[in-house]
Design an enzyme around this catalytic site. Structure first.
Site, PDB file in Angstrom:
ATOM      1  CG  ASP A   1      -1.850   1.190   1.274  1.00  0.00           C
ATOM      2  OD1 ASP A   1      -2.207   1.702   0.193  1.00  0.00           O
ATOM      3  OD2 ASP A   1      -2.197   1.626   2.390  1.00  0.00           O
ATOM      4  CG  ASN A   2       4.392   1.169  -2.000  1.00  0.00           C
ATOM      5  OD1 ASN A   2       3.650   0.819  -2.927  1.00  0.00           O
ATOM      6  ND2 ASN A   2       5.608   0.691  -1.845  1.00  0.00           N
TER       7      ASN A   2
END
Length: 291
Positions: free
Chosen positions: A66-67
């Site tokens: 989740d970046n």
């Protein structure tokens, strides 16, 4: 197949906010989750008002971090799958929004698709999920720089229906209540249609303190809570604390992962599949055939 027109869908979020005391949004990042929400509503007789396209959950279902690794072209395909099933308004989690010029282009594209709103958070640099808390470094964007991103994105919209929400990460980064309120002022002045105030306290006390002051100054600006950390509060209780929108941001993905892991573990340990822990195949076939 759902053929609900983009023009009809786009304005539904504003309409819901105007007509209801508060609205509930549930994480939905793919077609199967949209079917699950639809079928849950049929069994319950109650409904969610909107769908939340979570950046975390979208990445997780693809096995990615989740970046901001998953690009918008992939996400747009997922959004179209959801649109083919559900007529509900959709709110898109766009993390930091990325480069301002790219964000403006995505806003224009999503508006044309029929998306009702986007949310961007006021952090900068390599994204770290907020639920890690202060064990990770969360670099906050300069408030004026972030406000300008909102201003430019609003100028790229073509209708009065599309909404841009500013998600304030002050409490995640260890900033004060006063700083969070200052950021809210700057973002609303720049044209933000609403505010998401984020908290990872289990009692939600910092978000509630923010809401108490914020709603006195901006009673007509929608305020959203994401009660992942403080899930013991009911939706009515959260509305009483100041929430106009309550986002259940990742509950379907988390429950799915738990169930899938349990099923795989059961097969490994028992050397066979126990159908009792699985939804019957016929149920899934009927759900997808109805669409």
């Amino acid at each position: 197949m759902n053929r609900f027109l983009a023009e009809n869908r786009r304005g539904m979020l504003k309409k819901c906010l105007a007509e209801r005391p508060f609205i509930r949004a549930i994480e939905t990042v793919n077609g199967l989750e949209a079917l699950a929400v639809r079928d849950a509503e049929r069994h319950s007789g109650k409904t969610f008002d909107a769908l939340w396209f979570s950046g975390l959950c979208c990445a997780a279902f693809k096995g990615k971090p989740d970046n901001e690794f998953v690009d918008m072209s992939e996400k747009k395909h997922d959004i179209e799958d959801i649109f083919s099933i559900s007529e509900k308004p959709v709110i898109i989690d766009m993390d930091t929004g990325g480069i301002t010029s790219h964000f403006c282009r995505h806003v224009a594209d999503l508006e044309r698709m029929g998306v009702s709103a986007v949310v961007i958070e006021d952090k900068t640099g390599v994204k770290r999920n907020s639920l890690y808390g202060q064990e990770n470094i969360h670099a906050m964007e300069n408030a004026d720089v972030f406000a300008d991103k909102i201003r430019q994105a609003k100028q790229s919209t073509a209708s009065g229906d599309f909404m841009i929400f500013a998600r304030i990460e002050s409490f995640i980064a260890g900033e004060s209540l006063e700083t969070a309120l200052y950021r809210a002022d700057r973002y609303i002045s720049a044209g933000a249609d609403g505010i998401v105030i984020h908290s990872i306290r289990t009692d939600g006390s910092d978000a509630f303190a923010f809401a108490e002051i914020f709603k006195k100054t901006y009673p007509n600006i929608p305020l959203a809570f994401i009660p992942t950390a403080y899930g013991s509060f009911t939706d009515k209780e959260l509305h009483g604390k100041g929430a106009d929108i309550i986002i259940y941001a990742n509950h379907l993905m988390r429950s799915a992962y738990k169930a899938m892991t349990a099923a795989a573990l059961m097969i490994l340990e028992n050397g066979r599949a126990d159908e009792g822990i699985c939804e019957p195949v016929k149920t899934i076939l009927e759900a997808i055939d109805q669409n």
